[in-house]
Design an enzyme around this catalytic site. Structure first.
Site, PDB file in Angstrom:
ATOM      1  CG  ASP A   1      -2.115   0.883   1.100  1.00  0.00           C
ATOM      2  OD1 ASP A   1      -2.348   1.417  -0.006  1.00  0.00           O
ATOM      3  OD2 ASP A   1      -2.831   1.070   2.101  1.00  0.00           O
TER       4      ASP A   1
ATOM      5  CG  HIS B   1      -0.307   1.972  -9.285  1.00  0.00           C
ATOM      6  ND1 HIS B   1      -0.511   1.662  -7.962  1.00  0.00           N
ATOM      7  CD2 HIS B   1      -1.390   2.685  -9.680  1.00  0.00           C
ATOM      8  CE1 HIS B   1      -1.689   2.164  -7.575  1.00  0.00           C
ATOM      9  NE2 HIS B   1      -2.227   2.795  -8.593  1.00  0.00           N
TER      10      HIS B   1
ATOM     11  CD  GLU C   1     -13.305  -4.789  -1.098  1.00  0.00           C
ATOM     12  OE1 GLU C   1     -12.171  -5.226  -1.406  1.00  0.00           O
ATOM     13  OE2 GLU C   1     -14.167  -5.485  -0.546  1.00  0.00           O
TER      14      GLU C   1
ATOM     15  CG  LEU D   1       8.887 -17.371  -3.918  1.00  0.00           C
ATOM     16  CD1 LEU D   1       8.551 -17.413  -2.435  1.00  0.00           C
ATOM     17  CD2 LEU D   1       9.459 -16.001  -4.296  1.00  0.00           C
TER      18      LEU D   1
HETATM   19  C1  IPE Z   1      -5.557  -2.715  -0.205  1.00  0.00           C
HETATM   20  O1  IPE Z   1      -5.160  -1.403  -0.397  1.00  0.00           O
HETATM   21  C2  IPE Z   1      -5.543  -3.449  -1.490  1.00  0.00           C
HETATM   22  C3  IPE Z   1      -4.230  -3.630  -2.109  1.00  0.00           C
HETATM   23  C4  IPE Z   1      -3.089  -3.300  -1.585  1.00  0.00           C
HETATM   24  C5  IPE Z   1      -4.264  -4.263  -3.393  1.00  0.00           C
HETATM   25  P1  IPE Z   1      -6.204  -0.225  -0.541  1.00  0.00           P
HETATM   26  O2  IPE Z   1      -5.438   1.035  -0.641  1.00  0.00           O
HETATM   27  O3  IPE Z   1      -7.150  -0.503  -1.631  1.00  0.00           O
HETATM   28  O4  IPE Z   1      -6.995  -0.325   0.851  1.00  0.00           O
HETATM   29  P2  IPE Z   1      -7.882   0.729   1.607  1.00  0.00           P
HETATM   30  O5  IPE Z   1      -8.928   1.179   0.653  1.00  0.00           O
HETATM   31  O6  IPE Z   1      -7.016   1.844   2.044  1.00  0.00           O
HETATM   32  O7  IPE Z   1      -8.416  -0.037   2.770  1.00  0.00           O
HETATM   33  C1  IPE Z   2      -1.559   0.212  -3.363  1.00  0.00           C
HETATM   34  O1  IPE Z   2      -1.346   1.584  -3.390  1.00  0.00           O
HETATM   35  C2  IPE Z   2      -1.833  -0.352  -4.734  1.00  0.00           C
HETATM   36  C3  IPE Z   2      -3.211  -0.788  -4.962  1.00  0.00           C
HETATM   37  C4  IPE Z   2      -4.169  -0.746  -4.074  1.00  0.00           C
HETATM   38  C5  IPE Z   2      -3.523  -1.290  -6.279  1.00  0.00           C
HETATM   39  P1  IPE Z   2      -2.527   2.629  -3.385  1.00  0.00           P
HETATM   40  O2  IPE Z   2      -2.882   2.929  -4.804  1.00  0.00           O
HETATM   41  O3  IPE Z   2      -3.648   2.161  -2.545  1.00  0.00           O
HETATM   42  O4  IPE Z   2      -1.827   3.875  -2.719  1.00  0.00           O
HETATM   43  P2  IPE Z   2      -2.473   4.935  -1.721  1.00  0.00           P
HETATM   44  O5  IPE Z   2      -3.078   4.159  -0.588  1.00  0.00           O
HETATM   45  O6  IPE Z   2      -3.492   5.685  -2.496  1.00  0.00           O
HETATM   46  O7  IPE Z   2      -1.326   5.778  -1.288  1.00  0.00           O
HETATM   47 MG    MG Z   3      -4.081   2.394  -0.569  1.00  0.00          MG
END
Ligand code: IPE
Ligand code: IPE
Ligand code: MG
Length: 248
Positions: free
Chosen positions: A23, A40, A70, A134
């Site tokens: 995240d 990303h 989600e 792995l």
């Molecule tokens: C969780 O991250 C999903 C992934 C890392 C793929 P999100 O950024 O979507 O989660 P929330 O919305 O903050 O809970």
């Molecule tokens: C995690 O990073 C990647 C996915 C959920 C696909 P985010 O895109 O959720 O990054 P933040 O939470 O907005 O910083």
């Molecule tokens: Mg996120």
């Protein structure tokens, strides 16, 4: 000389399975005035570091949360950007990953993914299926509740068909119906970016996992961050309901 924490890891206490909620890509990009997709893209490089650490230390399973159920609710341009990134990352890294003996697996509602992504994933899964160094498990269009409900549905169907007696249902049998069938539960869950929640990740499988949260944003995740998580994990006492005295 730059010190590495790798020497402080007890090689006899390496977890079999580490799960990661990757995240913070968006925040990483925002802080650099870049578009979210740039975050990303940078994050994809961190995945490679994590895979390398597993190779160095003999961690047998690495499961990464790459796209949640989600996440389909994000702007369409970000969703398609992520899907394209997945395909281009496999194209770019497949050969090297395959050479390292990595077996690629996927859990989630893959039928919801674009056909081009499904095709690329099938190729990667099929062509690495005999690799044993792995197990790299990518959670895509995944949610823990979906996983449990899907398992219950299939199990209910087997009961109706008479191949399973409801009296025989226990956790060992139930686990065979989850997307992670045959994969041991993660001993350690890492989540980056400072958020401290599960966001519908492996709800059943994380029942007794050690949780490690770090403020590091996923694109900044490095081998040393992974080593720190492992060292922290190794200091914990996993009691599984018993008293400390019972463990010695
Ligand atoms: C969780 O991250 C999903 C992934 C890392 C793929 P999100 O950024 O979507 O989660 P929330 O919305 O903050 O809970
Ligand atoms: C995690 O990073 C990647 C996915 C959920 C696909 P985010 O895109 O959720 O990054 P933040 O939470 O907005 O910083
Ligand atoms: Mg996120």
């Amino acid at each position: 000389m730059v010190m590495s924490n790798i020497d402080n890891i007890d090689k006899n206490k390496i977890p079999q399975h580490v799960a990661i909620i990757m995240d913070g890509n968006g925040r990483w990009a925002k802080s650099r005035n870049k578009i979210r997709l740039a975050g990303h893209q940078e994050g994809a490089k961190s995945v490679k570091s994590a895979i390398e650490v597993c190779g160095e230390l003999g961690i047998k399973y690495l499961t990464v949360y790459a796209f949640s159920t989600e996440n389909w609710n994000r702007p369409q341009s970000e969703v398609s950007g992520l899907m394209n990134l997945l395909v281009s990352s496999i194209d770019k890294e497949f050969e090297e990953i395959n050479k390292l003996g990595v077996r690629i697996r996927v859990i989630g509602q893959t039928d919801k993914l674009p056909k081009s992504v499904q095709k690329k994933l099938s190729f990667a899964i099929e062509n690495t299926k005999y690799n044993t160094a792995l197990n790299f498990v990518i959670a895509l269009s995944y949610s823990g509740r979906w996983d449990i409900i899907n398992a219950v549905k299939t199990l209910a169907d087997d009961c109706r068909k008479g191949t399973v007696n409801p009296d025989d249902i226990d956790d060992e049998l139930f686990e065979n119906y989850l997307a992670t069938a045959g994969i041991p539960d993660p001993e350690l869950l890492i989540r980056t970016s400072g958020e401290e929640r599960l966001s519908n990740f492996l709800l059943y499988q994380l029942a007794y996992s050690e949780l490690y949260f770090t403020n590091v944003l996923w694109p900044d995740f490095s081998k040393e961050v992974f080593y720190d998580a492992l060292i922290n994990y190794q200091k914990r006492e996993r009691r599984f309901g018993k008293t400390s005295e019972q463990l010695t």
